[in-house]
Enzyme design. Structure first.
Site, PDB file in Angstrom:
ATOM      1  N   ALA A  38       1.440  -4.995 -25.081  1.00  0.00           N
ATOM      2  CA  ALA A  38       1.291  -3.778 -24.278  1.00  0.00           C
ATOM      3  C   ALA A  38       2.550  -3.574 -23.456  1.00  0.00           C
ATOM      4  CB  ALA A  38       0.095  -3.927 -23.343  1.00  0.00           C
ATOM      5  N   HIS A  63       7.852  -0.026  -9.509  1.00  0.00           N
ATOM      6  CA  HIS A  63       7.153  -0.966 -10.415  1.00  0.00           C
ATOM      7  C   HIS A  63       8.004  -1.175 -11.666  1.00  0.00           C
ATOM      8  CE1 HIS A  63       3.175  -2.375 -12.350  1.00  0.00           C
ATOM      9  NE2 HIS A  63       4.157  -2.680 -13.181  1.00  0.00           N
ATOM     10  N   HIS A 121       9.398  -4.188 -14.713  1.00  0.00           N
ATOM     11  CA  HIS A 121       9.434  -5.527 -15.323  1.00  0.00           C
ATOM     12  C   HIS A 121      10.849  -5.776 -15.825  1.00  0.00           C
ATOM     13  CE1 HIS A 121       5.019  -6.018 -15.456  1.00  0.00           C
ATOM     14  NE2 HIS A 121       5.035  -4.697 -15.587  1.00  0.00           N
ATOM     15  N   LEU A 152      -0.920  -0.961 -20.949  1.00  0.00           N
ATOM     16  CA  LEU A 152      -2.130  -1.157 -20.149  1.00  0.00           C
ATOM     17  C   LEU A 152      -1.871  -0.762 -18.703  1.00  0.00           C
ATOM     18  CD1 LEU A 152      -3.341  -4.526 -21.668  1.00  0.00           C
ATOM     19  CD2 LEU A 152      -4.498  -2.310 -21.827  1.00  0.00           C
ATOM     20  N   HIS A 204       0.088   2.167 -11.458  1.00  0.00           N
ATOM     21  CA  HIS A 204      -0.010   2.870 -12.748  1.00  0.00           C
ATOM     22  C   HIS A 204      -1.405   3.462 -12.985  1.00  0.00           C
ATOM     23  CE1 HIS A 204      -1.473  -1.112 -13.740  1.00  0.00           C
ATOM     24  NE2 HIS A 204      -0.274  -1.625 -13.859  1.00  0.00           N
ATOM     25  N   HIS A 211      -3.035  -4.359 -10.238  1.00  0.00           N
ATOM     26  CA  HIS A 211      -3.332  -3.899 -11.601  1.00  0.00           C
ATOM     27  C   HIS A 211      -4.844  -3.661 -11.621  1.00  0.00           C
ATOM     28  CE1 HIS A 211      -2.639  -3.690 -16.051  1.00  0.00           C
ATOM     29  NE2 HIS A 211      -3.957  -3.694 -15.952  1.00  0.00           N
ATOM     30  N   ASP A 216       6.679   1.257 -14.395  1.00  0.00           N
ATOM     31  CA  ASP A 216       6.098   0.198 -15.236  1.00  0.00           C
ATOM     32  C   ASP A 216       6.921   0.019 -16.502  1.00  0.00           C
ATOM     33  OD1 ASP A 216       4.471  -1.874 -15.923  1.00  0.00           O
ATOM     34  OD2 ASP A 216       2.738  -0.657 -16.438  1.00  0.00           O
ATOM     35  N   LYS A 252       1.396  -9.310  -5.891  1.00  0.00           N
ATOM     36  CA  LYS A 252       0.782  -8.629  -7.027  1.00  0.00           C
ATOM     37  C   LYS A 252      -0.524  -9.293  -7.433  1.00  0.00           C
ATOM     38  CE  LYS A 252       0.481  -6.033 -10.708  1.00  0.00           C
ATOM     39  NZ  LYS A 252       1.148  -4.877 -11.279  1.00  0.00           N
ATOM     40  N   ARG A 293      11.819  -8.945 -16.682  1.00  0.00           N
ATOM     41  CA  ARG A 293      11.798 -10.173 -17.500  1.00  0.00           C
ATOM     42  C   ARG A 293      12.872 -11.142 -17.009  1.00  0.00           C
ATOM     43  NH1 ARG A 293       7.059  -8.033 -18.894  1.00  0.00           N
ATOM     44  NH2 ARG A 293       7.115  -6.629 -20.660  1.00  0.00           N
TER      45      ARG A 293
END
Ligand code: DOR
Ligand code: ZN
Length: 346
Positions: A263, A13, A15, A219, A174, A136, A247, A99, A17
């Site tokens: 977050a 997991h 990110h 989060l 998560h 999520h 995450d 997702k 960007r």
């Protein structure tokens, strides 16, 4: 000096960007990991095969030539996601997983799902052909206390999906609570959970140490110490249903330290040092490889990585970099407030 060798880990997991931030953060992950599941919550989100393929190419360009790394792409599920388009995106290998963000649950989730019943036909198809669903798991009802949103999601949404479609492969991402840990443990083999380094390292007190601490805001939000203990026990137990998903979620310092701070915790740089330290503190280093390198691959029916990495324990606490610099803007690198002695030998 103590050292251990483990199969090269995967991060289930991430990110990354886009653009300049992506170029800066990708090497922080590819340095130590072989594969990652890449989150689709860009602005605008990754919604189809074409966008996933193009995004993957941009990521691949950011991988240093010395690293061998495979990004596993996801698309962002909406109430408009077309079943047939998704099926062909999966069949051509453009998409690894899907997702599910409940609309409004977190960063860039506005296009997420408001009404689960609208996506049931897509989820049924995914169950039939084996596309994993990544969730999520928080309800977005502002009347539900923020600390209860994961449990309420499990009771009201996840349990419904699982009862309707028991053959759907699901990752509850998560996880943060005792409730999630027990629910996953007791479920059938198709449900597993990822756990982040920051939820293993911190409890909710870390949000307020002498004042508000925006860099520990993520989060799902950090929970009580009792919940953290359940996460530590699950991660270090060797139970194949629990694996690492960092995450890692970069935001600029000026966006975190603002009136409405974002977050997300950017933890890619030292996540393996942190996890190794936590496992060491618990006397569970023998289970480290299961958590960071094998449990996730098995859940996703992937081969284990062939390469190995070595982790070394030094006799003194290690010095760490504070920030990543992106064109003059800073991203704070996560490091908990306990000493870290483990480092990846590279
Ligand atoms: O803390 C978080 N940050 N949680 C999420 O679910 C999203 C992430 C982000 O994209 O920044
Ligand atoms: Zn995330």
């Amino acid at each position: 000096m103590e050292e251990i060798e483990v199969i090269k880990p995967d991060d289930w997991h991430v990110h990354f960007r886009d653009n300049e931030v992506m170029k800066a953060v990708v090497p922080e992950t590819t340095r130590h990991f072989a594969r990652s599941i890449v989150m689709p919550n860009l602005i605008p989100p990754i919604l189809n095969a074409k966008q996933a393929i193009e995004y993957k190419k941009r990521i691949e360009k950011a991988i240093p030539p010395t690293d061998s790394f495979e990004p596993l792409m996801t698309i962002y599920l909406t109430e408009q996601t077309n079943k047939e388009d998704l099926k062909s995106a999966y069949n051509i290998g453009a998409v690894f997983a899907v997702k599910l963000y409940p609309a409004g649950a977190t960063t860039n989730s506005d296009s997420g799902v408001k009404d689960i019943t609208k996506i049931m036909p897509v989820l049924e198809m995914m169950g039939d052909i084996g596309i994993p669903l990544l969730i999520h798991g928080e309800v977005t009802d502002q009347n539900i206390d923020i600390f209860d949103r994961e449990k309420v999601f499990i009771d009201q949404k996840l349990d419904f999906i699982r009862r309707e479609i028991p053959n759907l492969k699901i990752t509850l991402e998560h996880i943060t609570t005792k409730d999630a840990t027990l629910y996953v443990k007791e479920s059938n083999k198709n449900l597993a959970a990822s756990i982040t380094p920051h939820h293993l390292a911190l409890n909710r007190n870390a949000l307020f140490v002498g004042g508000v601490r925006p860099h520990n805001y993520c989060l799902p939000i950090l929970k009580r110490e009792n919940h953290r203990q359940y996460l530590i026990n699950a991660a270090t137990s060797g139970n194949p249903k629990f694996f690492l998903g960092t995450d890692t979620a970069p935001h600029f310092v000026h966006d975190k330290e603002s009136e409405c701070g974002c977050a997300g915790v950017f933890n890619a740089t030292y996540c393996l040092s942190i996890i190794a330290q936590l496992f060491d503190n618990k006397g569970a280093l023998l289970q480290l490889e299961n958590f960071i390198s094998t449990n996730g691959a098995r859940h996703y029916n992937l081969n284990l990585n062939k390469e190995k990495i070595k982790l070394i324990k030094s006799t003194q606490a290690l010095p760490f970099r504070d920030h990543l610099d992106v064109e003059g803007h800073k991203i704070k690198i996560f490091k908990p407030d306990f000493p870290l002695f483990w480092t990846v030998d590279k």
